[in-house]
Scaffold this active site. Structure first.
Site, PDB file in Angstrom:
ATOM      1  N   HIS A   1      60.014  35.523  23.895  1.00 28.97           N
ATOM      2  CA  HIS A   1      59.251  34.314  24.143  1.00 28.97           C
ATOM      3  C   HIS A   1      59.866  33.553  25.312  1.00 28.97           C
ATOM      4  O   HIS A   1      61.017  33.781  25.702  1.00 28.97           O
ATOM      5  CB  HIS A   1      59.218  33.449  22.884  1.00 28.97           C
TER       6      HIS A   1
ATOM      7  N   GLU B   1      60.951  30.526  25.616  1.00 31.49           N
ATOM      8  CA  GLU B   1      62.154  29.752  25.313  1.00 31.49           C
ATOM      9  C   GLU B   1      63.393  30.647  25.298  1.00 31.49           C
ATOM     10  O   GLU B   1      64.437  30.296  25.867  1.00 31.49           O
ATOM     11  CB  GLU B   1      62.002  29.048  23.961  1.00 31.49           C
TER      12      GLU B   1
ATOM     13  N   ALA C   1      26.562  38.131  39.832  1.00 30.54           N
ATOM     14  CA  ALA C   1      26.388  37.936  41.269  1.00 30.54           C
ATOM     15  C   ALA C   1      24.895  37.978  41.559  1.00 30.54           C
ATOM     16  O   ALA C   1      24.158  38.777  40.968  1.00 30.54           O
ATOM     17  CB  ALA C   1      27.109  39.026  42.060  1.00 30.54           C
TER      18      ALA C   1
ATOM     19  N   ARG D   1      38.143  40.697  34.877  1.00 33.29           N
ATOM     20  CA  ARG D   1      38.231  41.757  33.861  1.00 33.29           C
ATOM     21  C   ARG D   1      39.673  41.939  33.384  1.00 33.29           C
ATOM     22  O   ARG D   1      39.935  42.068  32.186  1.00 33.29           O
ATOM     23  CB  ARG D   1      37.729  43.078  34.426  1.00 33.29           C
TER      24      ARG D   1
ATOM     25  N   THR E   1      21.889  47.610  31.092  1.00 29.07           N
ATOM     26  CA  THR E   1      22.820  47.744  32.206  1.00 29.07           C
ATOM     27  C   THR E   1      23.451  49.126  32.215  1.00 29.07           C
ATOM     28  O   THR E   1      23.651  49.735  33.272  1.00 29.07           O
ATOM     29  CB  THR E   1      23.912  46.656  32.110  1.00 29.07           C
TER      30      THR E   1
ATOM     31  N   ARG F   1      39.820  48.227  38.497  1.00 24.68           N
ATOM     32  CA  ARG F   1      40.248  49.154  39.545  1.00 24.68           C
ATOM     33  C   ARG F   1      40.717  48.457  40.815  1.00 24.68           C
ATOM     34  O   ARG F   1      41.411  49.063  41.616  1.00 24.68           O
ATOM     35  CB  ARG F   1      39.089  50.108  39.885  1.00 24.68           C
TER      36      ARG F   1
END
Length: 374
Positions: free
Chosen positions: A44, A46, A148, A178, A190, A201
């Site tokens: 962590h 700290e 877009a 992403r 899509t 990428r």
């Protein structure tokens, strides 16, 4: 504290489902140690700062962006390490919304004589960990809509034909989104029209996000690039109870995880999906399209942020975006705050946070040229 926040941001895309945390130790007006949570399961912030400071931590002030943990997990409690190092004072930006920690870390530090101050740059710290805050407080992912479009509001060519809209600079930024997300989601249309990979990428990446397809009838082709790479990068197919069992079995056998959720009117019930994703530790969800999916999330107000790019070209026809960019004319079910615009290459990036419980209507005689409106 600003330095601690800058350090914390280095954990973006690396520490989920933990929050991003940064820490700086100061003694006699000089920084003697600093650190940040670099990866899930690692030290962590700290502990990293204490290790960096060594013996100089005794009598120092610790500036940390989130309340230190006080329970055993993958690492020992930070409160114990802070007390053992002899830190005199702790300044905390924000209290941890995790019920196992919230307020308890502060109380443990005070109980052993450490002075604690809370609230320094609190809003900035909460905004940095917006996904973690949403996941903890609302039991759902932080949802970003991303797309877009051309200056005349087109997402694709005639009959949904795929075209390259944004330039290389915008594309790199989209891949950074992403890389910072736990999961990326698209609708099956899509997949059928674009055959996307949905991997990172063009940006540094610790791991690719989980790839999610809203596919009530299980139409995702077995020959798609998503399915072909499902054993390398997870693919979750969100199907309806009415989907053909043979199709579900084929996708499962190909390496996809098939999840059956309630559907209404042939569409996935999005609040049920959000609950499921939260239970699976998905804190940040990037919704990339298509247009109907973007509109569905907006309609049920399941949106925390919008990021879109407007390209300086006109198609005149083709698939129109159902949502106007933030700050531009047009009817939208969303109300925006903190609207920010900037150039990225040849494109204009528009980003905003949402106020999801309100509605906004379009002003009369709104111009159609969105770049002129900007």
């Amino acid at each position: 504290m600003r330095r601690a926040l800058d350090l914390a941001a280095r954990g973006l895309g690396r520490v989920s489902p933990n929050p991003m945390v940064g820490a700086v130790l100061v003694r006699s007006g000089r920084a003697v140690g600093e650190g940040f949570h670099a990866r899930f399961g690692g030290a962590h912030a700290e502990s990293a700062a204490l290790t960096c400071a060594g013996s100089h931590a005794r009598g120092a002030t610790l500036y940390v962006t989130l309340e230190p943990c006080c329970h055993d997990g993958k690492t020992p409690p930070c409160t114990e390490a802070i007390a053992a190092a002899g830190v005199r004072r702790v300044v905390i930006a924000a209290q941890d919304p995790n019920p196992e920690i919230s307020g308890k870390g502060i109380a443990k530090l005070r109980a052993v004589g450490v002075r604690v101050q809370v609230g320094c740059l609190e809003r900035e710290a909460q905004r940095l960990n917006g996904a973690y805050e949403t996941w903890r407080r609302e039991s759902r992912p932080f949802v970003t809509l991303k797309w877009a479009e051309t200056e005349d509001g087109r997402l694709a060519g005639p009959r949904g034909r795929r075209i390259m809209i944004s330039g290389r600079a915008a594309l790199r930024e989209a891949h950074r989104l992403r890389a910072a997300s736990d999961a990326v989601l698209v609708g099956v249309r899509t997949v059928l029209s674009d055959d996307p990979r949905l991997t990172v990428r063009l940006a540094p990446c610790e791991r690719d996000p989980v790839r999610i397809v809203l596919d009530p009838r299980a139409r995702t082709p077995l020959s798609s690039r998503l399915v072909k790479t499902a054993r390398r990068v997870p693919v979750w197919i969100i199907a309806a109870p009415s989907a053909a069992p043979a199709r579900l079995a084929a996708l499962s056998n190909a390496g996809c995880e098939v999840i059956v959720l309630p559907a209404r009117g042939g569409k996935t019930v999005l609040p049920a999906l959000a609950t499921l994703l939260a239970r699976r530790h998905i804190q940040s969800l990037l919704v990339e399209g298509g247009g109907r999916v973007l509109a569905s999330f907006a309609r049920v107000k399941l949106v925390d942020r919008v990021v879109c790019w407007i390209a300086p070209r006109r198609l005149g026809g083709g698939l129109a975006c159902p949502l106007p960019p933030p700050g531009t004319p047009g009817a939208s079910p969303l109300v925006y705050s903190r609207i920010r615009m900037r150039h990225e290459g040849r494109d204009i990036r528009v980003e905003a946070e949402t106020v999801p419980t309100l509605r906004k209507t379009a002003p009369p005689n709104a111009p159609r040229n969105r770049l002129l409106a900007l």
